[in-house]
Design an enzyme around this catalytic site. Structure first.
Site, PDB file in Angstrom:
ATOM      1  N   HIS A 285       0.841  -1.204   0.000  1.00 59.15           N
ATOM      2  CA  HIS A 285       0.000   0.000   0.000  1.00 59.15           C
ATOM      3  C   HIS A 285       0.877   1.256   0.000  1.00 59.15           C
ATOM      4  O   HIS A 285       0.603   2.217  -0.726  1.00 59.15           O
ATOM      5  CB  HIS A 285      -0.917   0.019   1.229  1.00 59.15           C
ATOM      6  CG  HIS A 285      -2.102  -0.860   1.100  1.00 59.15           C
ATOM      7  ND1 HIS A 285      -2.067  -2.209   1.360  1.00 59.15           N
ATOM      8  CD2 HIS A 285      -3.383  -0.578   0.748  1.00 59.15           C
ATOM      9  CE1 HIS A 285      -3.268  -2.724   1.175  1.00 59.15           C
ATOM     10  NE2 HIS A 285      -4.082  -1.764   0.783  1.00 59.15           N
TER      11      HIS A 285
ATOM     12  N   HIS B  48       1.792  -3.792   9.530  1.00 62.41           N
ATOM     13  CA  HIS B  48       3.182  -3.597   9.113  1.00 62.41           C
ATOM     14  C   HIS B  48       4.017  -3.002  10.235  1.00 62.41           C
ATOM     15  O   HIS B  48       3.512  -2.284  11.088  1.00 62.41           O
ATOM     16  CB  HIS B  48       3.258  -2.639   7.913  1.00 62.41           C
ATOM     17  CG  HIS B  48       2.727  -3.215   6.654  1.00 62.41           C
ATOM     18  ND1 HIS B  48       3.433  -4.117   5.891  1.00 62.41           N
ATOM     19  CD2 HIS B  48       1.553  -3.023   6.006  1.00 62.41           C
ATOM     20  CE1 HIS B  48       2.714  -4.456   4.831  1.00 62.41           C
ATOM     21  NE2 HIS B  48       1.562  -3.804   4.887  1.00 62.41           N
TER      22      HIS B  48
END
Length: 135
Positions: free
Chosen positions: A70, A109
């Site tokens: 992303h 993440h």
């Protein structure tokens, strides 16, 4: 959101935005290939899978965390839009920053995944733009 933006640019700005939209779309596809290869080879478990104290707030799209795809796309699209549509940066930069931050906040993440994704995205976009100028 990025692919929606690519579709809307030609609708709003006409034929002049078709080539930039195609260029950004092809660069995005290259980004998908890059982060899939890296994730398959580096196999870093996501924070919620490795640390009991990290809660997953959203289901991940794939198993591994490094690098953040992303963030890679957010950085790549921001760099390319800075070249093709600098007037949109007032909107795109805060959105890209929120995408990057959300990846850590959502427990998907590590900060290093996001940093690496951003650097890879920047390098991919810069390379793509340089190749377009040469070609």
């Amino acid at each position: 959101a990025w692919y929606l933006l690519l579709a809307l640019l030609p609708l709003v700005q006409g034929w002049a935005a078709v080539v930039p939209s195609i260029h950004m779309g092809l660069t995005a596809l290259a980004g998908v290939l890059i982060y899939r290869v890296l994730k398959a080879r580096l196999v870093r478990e996501r924070p919620f899978a490795s640390h009991a104290g990290v809660r997953m707030c959203l289901p991940p799209l794939d198993r591994y965390s490094f690098p953040s795809g992303h963030t890679l796309h957010a950085a790549a699209f921001t760099v390319m839009l800075a070249h093709y549509q600098p007037g949109l940066l007032w909107f795109v930069v805060p959105f890209a920053a929120s995408v990057a931050a959300s990846r850590v906040v959502l427990g998907l993440h590590y900060p290093s995944d996001v940093l690496a994704g951003g650097l890879i995205g920047w390098a991919l976009a810069a390379t793509s733009l340089a190749l377009a100028v040469i070609g």
